[in-house]
Write a protein that holds these residues in place. Structure first.
Motif, PDB file in Angstrom:
ATOM      1  N   ALA A  48       0.836  -1.210   0.000  1.00 46.87           N
ATOM      2  CA  ALA A  48       0.000   0.000   0.000  1.00 46.87           C
ATOM      3  C   ALA A  48       0.867   1.255   0.000  1.00 46.87           C
ATOM      4  O   ALA A  48       0.552   2.247  -0.675  1.00 46.87           O
ATOM      5  N   ASP A  49       1.986   1.221   0.738  1.00 47.68           N
ATOM      6  CA  ASP A  49       2.873   2.397   0.824  1.00 47.68           C
ATOM      7  C   ASP A  49       3.882   2.455  -0.317  1.00 47.68           C
ATOM      8  O   ASP A  49       4.746   3.328  -0.353  1.00 47.68           O
ATOM      9  N   ASN A  50       3.831   1.416  -1.151  1.00 48.82           N
ATOM     10  CA  ASN A  50       4.802   1.305  -2.247  1.00 48.82           C
ATOM     11  C   ASN A  50       6.248   1.180  -1.739  1.00 48.82           C
ATOM     12  O   ASN A  50       7.180   1.700  -2.338  1.00 48.82           O
ATOM     13  N   THR A  51       6.409   0.550  -0.602  1.00 46.86           N
ATOM     14  CA  THR A  51       7.769   0.406  -0.048  1.00 46.86           C
ATOM     15  C   THR A  51       8.207  -1.061  -0.020  1.00 46.86           C
ATOM     16  O   THR A  51       9.200  -1.402   0.616  1.00 46.86           O
ATOM     17  N   LEU A  52       7.398  -1.928  -0.633  1.00 50.23           N
ATOM     18  CA  LEU A  52       7.698  -3.371  -0.571  1.00 50.23           C
ATOM     19  C   LEU A  52       8.941  -3.684  -1.413  1.00 50.23           C
ATOM     20  O   LEU A  52       9.024  -3.319  -2.570  1.00 50.23           O
ATOM     21  N   THR A  53       9.938  -4.340  -0.794  1.00 50.72           N
ATOM     22  CA  THR A  53      11.150  -4.712  -1.525  1.00 50.72           C
ATOM     23  C   THR A  53      11.289  -6.222  -1.529  1.00 50.72           C
ATOM     24  O   THR A  53      10.621  -6.927  -0.747  1.00 50.72           O
ATOM     25  N   GLY A  54      12.164  -6.721  -2.382  1.00 49.81           N
ATOM     26  CA  GLY A  54      12.427  -8.176  -2.425  1.00 49.81           C
ATOM     27  C   GLY A  54      12.976  -8.663  -1.093  1.00 49.81           C
ATOM     28  O   GLY A  54      12.655  -9.771  -0.643  1.00 49.81           O
ATOM     29  N   LYS A  55      13.790  -7.801  -0.447  1.00 47.94           N
ATOM     30  CA  LYS A  55      14.393  -8.161   0.835  1.00 47.94           C
ATOM     31  C   LYS A  55      13.307  -8.403   1.894  1.00 47.94           C
ATOM     32  O   LYS A  55      13.349  -9.377   2.662  1.00 47.94           O
ATOM     33  N   THR A  56      12.277  -7.482   1.878  1.00 49.84           N
ATOM     34  CA  THR A  56      11.186  -7.631   2.863  1.00 49.84           C
ATOM     35  C   THR A  56      10.457  -8.953   2.618  1.00 49.84           C
ATOM     36  O   THR A  56      10.128  -9.688   3.556  1.00 49.84           O
ATOM     37  N   CYS A  57      10.209  -9.264   1.316  1.00 47.88           N
ATOM     38  CA  CYS A  57       9.493 -10.509   0.989  1.00 47.88           C
ATOM     39  C   CYS A  57      10.283 -11.716   1.470  1.00 47.88           C
ATOM     40  O   CYS A  57       9.714 -12.681   2.030  1.00 47.88           O
ATOM     41  N   LEU A  58      11.621 -11.667   1.248  1.00 47.00           N
ATOM     42  CA  LEU A  58      12.469 -12.789   1.687  1.00 47.00           C
ATOM     43  C   LEU A  58      12.412 -12.925   3.212  1.00 47.00           C
ATOM     44  O   LEU A  58      12.250 -14.022   3.755  1.00 47.00           O
ATOM     45  N   PHE A  59      12.507 -11.759   3.869  1.00 49.77           N
ATOM     46  CA  PHE A  59      12.455 -11.737   5.339  1.00 49.77           C
ATOM     47  C   PHE A  59      11.132 -12.342   5.838  1.00 49.77           C
ATOM     48  O   PHE A  59      11.102 -13.185   6.749  1.00 49.77           O
ATOM     49  N   VAL A  60      10.023 -11.947   5.188  1.00 50.56           N
ATOM     50  CA  VAL A  60       8.704 -12.460   5.582  1.00 50.56           C
ATOM     51  C   VAL A  60       8.632 -13.969   5.339  1.00 50.56           C
ATOM     52  O   VAL A  60       8.165 -14.748   6.186  1.00 50.56           O
ATOM     53  N   GLY A  61       9.149 -14.405   4.158  1.00 51.78           N
ATOM     54  CA  GLY A  61       9.111 -15.848   3.826  1.00 51.78           C
ATOM     55  C   GLY A  61       9.892 -16.657   4.846  1.00 51.78           C
ATOM     56  O   GLY A  61       9.387 -17.672   5.374  1.00 51.78           O
ATOM     57  N   LEU A  62      11.117 -16.204   5.181  1.00 52.71           N
ATOM     58  CA  LEU A  62      11.942 -16.933   6.160  1.00 52.71           C
ATOM     59  C   LEU A  62      11.294 -16.910   7.543  1.00 52.71           C
ATOM     60  O   LEU A  62      11.292 -17.893   8.290  1.00 52.71           O
ATOM     61  N   GLY A  63      10.709 -15.725   7.840  1.00 53.04           N
ATOM     62  CA  GLY A  63      10.029 -15.574   9.127  1.00 53.04           C
ATOM     63  C   GLY A  63       8.899 -16.590   9.254  1.00 53.04           C
ATOM     64  O   GLY A  63       8.740 -17.253  10.289  1.00 53.04           O
ATOM     65  N   LEU A  64       8.122 -16.735   8.179  1.00 50.71           N
ATOM     66  CA  LEU A  64       7.003 -17.693   8.214  1.00 50.71           C
ATOM     67  C   LEU A  64       7.506 -19.109   8.434  1.00 50.71           C
ATOM     68  O   LEU A  64       6.922 -19.892   9.201  1.00 50.71           O
ATOM     69  N   LEU A  65       8.630 -19.440   7.772  1.00 49.60           N
ATOM     70  CA  LEU A  65       9.212 -20.777   7.923  1.00 49.60           C
ATOM     71  C   LEU A  65       9.638 -21.012   9.374  1.00 49.60           C
ATOM     72  O   LEU A  65       9.326 -22.055   9.977  1.00 49.60           O
ATOM     73  N   ALA A  66      10.309 -19.985   9.941  1.00 48.51           N
ATOM     74  CA  ALA A  66      10.775 -20.103  11.335  1.00 48.51           C
ATOM     75  C   ALA A  66       9.574 -20.255  12.269  1.00 48.51           C
ATOM     76  O   ALA A  66       9.588 -21.068  13.209  1.00 48.51           O
TER      77      ALA A  66
END
Ligand SMILES: Nc1ncnc2c1ncn2[C@@H]1O[C@H](COP(=O)(O)OP(=O)(O)OP(=O)(O)O)[C@@H](O)[C@H]1O
Length: 582
Positions: A48-66
């Protein structure tokens, strides 16, 4: 609710730290279960803020796995710790209850209490041990989750947080009344469950009599009536709870609609960013989920509370004191009787049944108790074995008050032969040897020979190793009686209490039983509740017991010469087939 939780936790005793660890794991798990929504919020907010980066997506994906890994571990830990703790605590409680029941006077085990004891030991204990820990664990984590979600709403906007708090408070008010109703109904439900257990037990135990008196229809109707009552009580419970659970659902619905509507309004007014609006939309439908689940569990908690009340009521029943530390003399002093009743009075609750009973029994003599049914003979015999305690006066053995003697030591002195024989579902050998656990095989066989049961035991395919009872060998009433006498012969206690059989057994069995009894009472001090004229005639003293008093006392010849109640009984006995006219 908190009082109930702490009441159950107070039982945890030495398992407290295990339970605390289990609850911590349950809480971590419940927080982790909200993490996917939180991660989705981060992604949507970035979008929504147009601040989404690939790094954030990776962080979220790894976070979900953890999250998934940690959640699996804590779920496993909390499950293991909780359920094991529940079983451990209530295994201890069961043992405490078993120990307590062992020390209670026989009077407690009247038929009215058998249903209660079965229901407490099975239904109540099983319910609490299976669900208590998981219920409390879930409730704690739901409470904490509700708190975390409400705080999150405040972070998004204080007005949204306020609505969440108001709805939570209103829900807890409604739940409070709901719990009251549930608690009131839980008592009735459990009472009916006890009645049902009683009815089923008495139907199963009395099935022989029921069939022989053609009462199957009538008694089945009684049982069916009980099943119907249980159904009605449970349906009524559900009906009473429905308005409350519906009310709570409406309240949650109103809360969700209010937060949803307000957040859209605040966004349109430019107060709430799109990212936060998306956050609200993600969380709002889950906001009251933990609260809903919490009050769902609360109903179970009230059932548990009622179950705990019943467990504690049994534990609160007074035990027969066993704090005596005097020892019975191995020999009575000269001129001292073996057994002495001095001015004994006794009452069952408020019903006085014995008054001023005084008599003595000399060593190796036979005292016969005779008299009309309900006069108090069995009660006198039971007081000697301390199945109950006297209300006034005292009973002494070789000069020592039996209340001052440790119960185990007193029991070593007394053997009881009841009319109703109880044999354990075990081998014949073990049933006899429990009379003297350290007996040698020879002693067991010798006792069986004396009790005239050796021959029929040896004729069984497995001999002494034959298992008696359900699924094992079936023995005749006379055979069981002789095995129980063999047990007493092996025990070799100096005082024997004998409730002479009134039921007619076949002549062979009767003479065998008589021979077995003759062996048992050789060289013993004998108190016999006598029904047979032959036995009574042989007695050294006869006590005629009527209306809880000794109305006549003496030998057969002395009493016959008196032309009193004894003479009347003997004359009637000669005409009829039994002394006891009941
Ligand atoms: N567990 C009990 N609770 C309450 N009252 C009892 C209990 N056992 C016996 N009674 C009452 O105490 C009185 C004496 O009973 P008891 O069994 O000692 O008489 P009894 O002479 O042995 O009778 P019977 O020859 O019929 O066995 C009776 O009125 C009986 O109803």
């Amino acid at each position: 609710m908190f009082a109930l939780i702490s009441r159950i936790l107070n039982l945890s005793g030495r398992y407290k730290s295990r339970i605390q660890a289990a609850f911590l794991c349950a809480f971590v798990e419940s927080i982790l279960s909200k993490m996917p929504i939180f991660m989705a919020f981060i992604v949507l907010a970035g979008f929504a803020d147009n601040t989404l980066t690939g790094k954030t997506c990776l962080f979220v994906g790894l976070g979900l796995l953890a999250v998934v890994v940690v959640q699996t571990v804590v779920h496993y830990l909390s499950d293991r710790l909780q359920s094991a703790a529940g079983f451990m605590i209530f295994a201890d409680k069961r043992m405490e209850l078993g120990n307590h029941l062992r020390k209670m006077p026989m009077g407690y085990f009247t038929s009215g209490n058998i249903g209660k004891i079965s229901s407490v030991l099975s239904t109540d204990m099983v319910f609490i041990e299976e669900v208590s820990m998981s219920t409390i664990g879930n409730m704690m984590s739901y409470m904490l989750s509700t708190l975390v979600l409400a705080v999150f709403m405040f972070v998004l906007d204080w007005r949204l947080g306020l609505i969440a708090v108001i709805i939570t408070l209103l829900a807890s008010l409604v739940a409070k009344y709901m719990n009251k109703v549930s608690f009131k109904e839980a008592v009735g439900r459990q009472n009916q469950s006890e009645n049902l257990t009683d009815a089923v037990l008495s139907f199963a135990e009395g099935i022989g009599v029921i069939k022989s008196y053609n009462l199957l229809g009538e008694k089945s109707d009684e049982l069916t009536e009980n099943f119907k009552k249980s159904r009605d009580v449970n349906t009524k419970f559900e009906q009473k709870m429905t308005p409350w659970t519906t009310g709570l659902n409406i309240l949650y619905g109103v809360g969700i609609a209010a937060i949803f509507g307000l957040s859209v309004f605040l966004h349109q007014e430019g107060v709430l960013s799109l990212a936060y609006l998306l956050g609200v939309l993600l969380f709002v439908f889950d906001l009251f989920g933990p609260l809903k689940a919490l009050y769902g569990e609360a109903t179970r908690l009230t059932v548990m509370n009622a179950a705990l009340d019943r467990i504690e009521a049994v534990l609160d029943e007074p035990e027969l004191p066993d704090n005596g530390n005097q020892h019975i003399l191995s020999q009575a002093q000269p001129d001292q009787p073996e057994v002495q009743f001095s001015d004994v009075g006794f009452a069952y609750q408020d019903k006085e049944v014995l008054h001023n009973i005084s008599f003595s029994m000399q060593k190796n003599t036979m005292t016969a108790l005779v008299g009309p049914s309900g006069g108090g003979k069995s009660t006198i015999a039971n007081l000697l074995a301390r199945l109950w305690d006297v209300k006034s006066g005292k009973v002494t053995i070789r000069g020592t008050d039996i209340r001052d003697i440790p119960l185990a030591e007193l029991m070593e002195q007394i053997s009881m032969v009841f009319q109703r024989v109880y044999l354990f579902q075990d081998t014949i050998y073990n049933n006899i040897s429990m009379g003297k656990p350290d007996a040698t095989e020879e002693e067991v066989y010798e006792a069986a020979k004396k009790a005239r049961c050796y021959d029929f035991i040896m004729a069984l395919p497995d001999g002494f190793q034959t298992v008696i009872g359900e699924g094992g060998a079936t023995l005749s009433g006379g055979e069981k009686q002789r095995i129980s006498i063999a047990r007493c012969i092996l025990k070799d206690a100096p005082i024997v209490i004998l409730d002479e059989a009134t039921a007619s057994v076949d002549t062979d069995n009767e003479s065998y039983i008589q021979e077995a009894i003759n062996e048992l009472v050789k060289g013993k001090t004998l108190l016999v509740i006598a029904h047979r004229l032959n036995t009574i005639r042989q007695a050294d003293q006869i006590l005629v017991i009527s209306d809880g008093r000794i109305s006549e006392q003496g030998t057969h010849d002395e009493l016959m010469a008196k032309a009193g109640i004894y003479q009347d009984f003997v004359n009637i006995r000669k005409k009829a087939s039994g002394w006891s006219l009941a």
